[in-house]
Design a protein around this motif. Structure first.
Motif: not given
Length: 211
Positions: A2-5, A97-99, A159-163
């Motif tokens: 999951e990714a948030i902006g 744990l989020l992107s 979406r495959t790495a957190k940062s």
């Protein structure tokens, strides 16, 4: 993943260009949420024309138009000076744990090497640079080198790495400047269709930019 902006700015005032950019980036990257982070001040810009409480009210009014938009005013609870790194570090600790994708305009990103602890920001988040036609990435210098090292061609990498990555996202060229908007309001021009209607009502009722 999951990714948030995370979209930071003084938002003086928030306008339709901000909202459209956030919406398009959310679609391209696949963000489940975009948090608007109003800042008390900006170290590389002039002091905001309107107080923080009223700017936060305008952001809250603006983001009510879309279910994935949220307001996060935590920067106002920090002792000044407020740095991007510190706010992002706090959010990262809350969401290990989020992107996390930090949205930046091209002008601001081009001066990233002036930000506090700027090299360490990519340890916390990805950076998504909103690129309008006619705006270009730096062609030399520290920021250019960073893009060569961390840039990715597709949003899937976010979406495959957190940062750690930089992605340049093309967006619709809405030529709305907060500076020009303040000047036009002061001159008596109605900001209808340049800002969301709830924000327009606050501006007119409070006369916060004159006019």
């Amino acid at each position: 993943m999951e990714a948030i902006g995370l979209f930071g700015g003084t938002f003086d005032p928030i306008h339709c260009g901000h909202l459209r950019t956030a919406l398009e980036v959310a679609k391209v990257v696949g963000l489940s949420e975009v948090r608007f982070l109003p800042w008390p001040t900006h170290a590389l810009r002039t002091t905001p024309s309107v107080g923080g409480a009223l700017r936060v009210d305008m952001v809250r009014a603006a983001v009510s138009c879309h279910q994935i938009f949220k307001t996060d005013d935590r920067a106002f609870s920090r002792e000044p000076p407020v740095y991007t790194y510190d706010v992002l570090s706090e959010i990262r600790n809350e969401h290990p744990l989020l992107s996390l994708c930090f949205l930046s305009g091209m002008d601001s990103f081009a001066r990233m090497d002036k930000w506090h602890r700027w090299r360490e920001i990519l340890d916390l988040v990805h950076i998504v640079v909103a690129r309008r036609p006619g705006s270009d990435l730096p062609r030399s210098g520290a920021v250019y080198d960073l893009v060569q090292e961390r840039g990715v061609e597709t949003p899937a990498a976010l979406r495959t790495a957190k940062s750690g990555h930089i992605f340049v996202a093309p967006v619709t060229p809405l030529q709305i400047s907060a500076t020009a908007l303040r000047q036009s309001i002061k001159a008596g021009v109605d900001p209808r269709f340049l800002v969301p209607e709830p924000v327009r009502q606050i501006i007119l009722e409070q006369s916060c930019y004159g006019g």
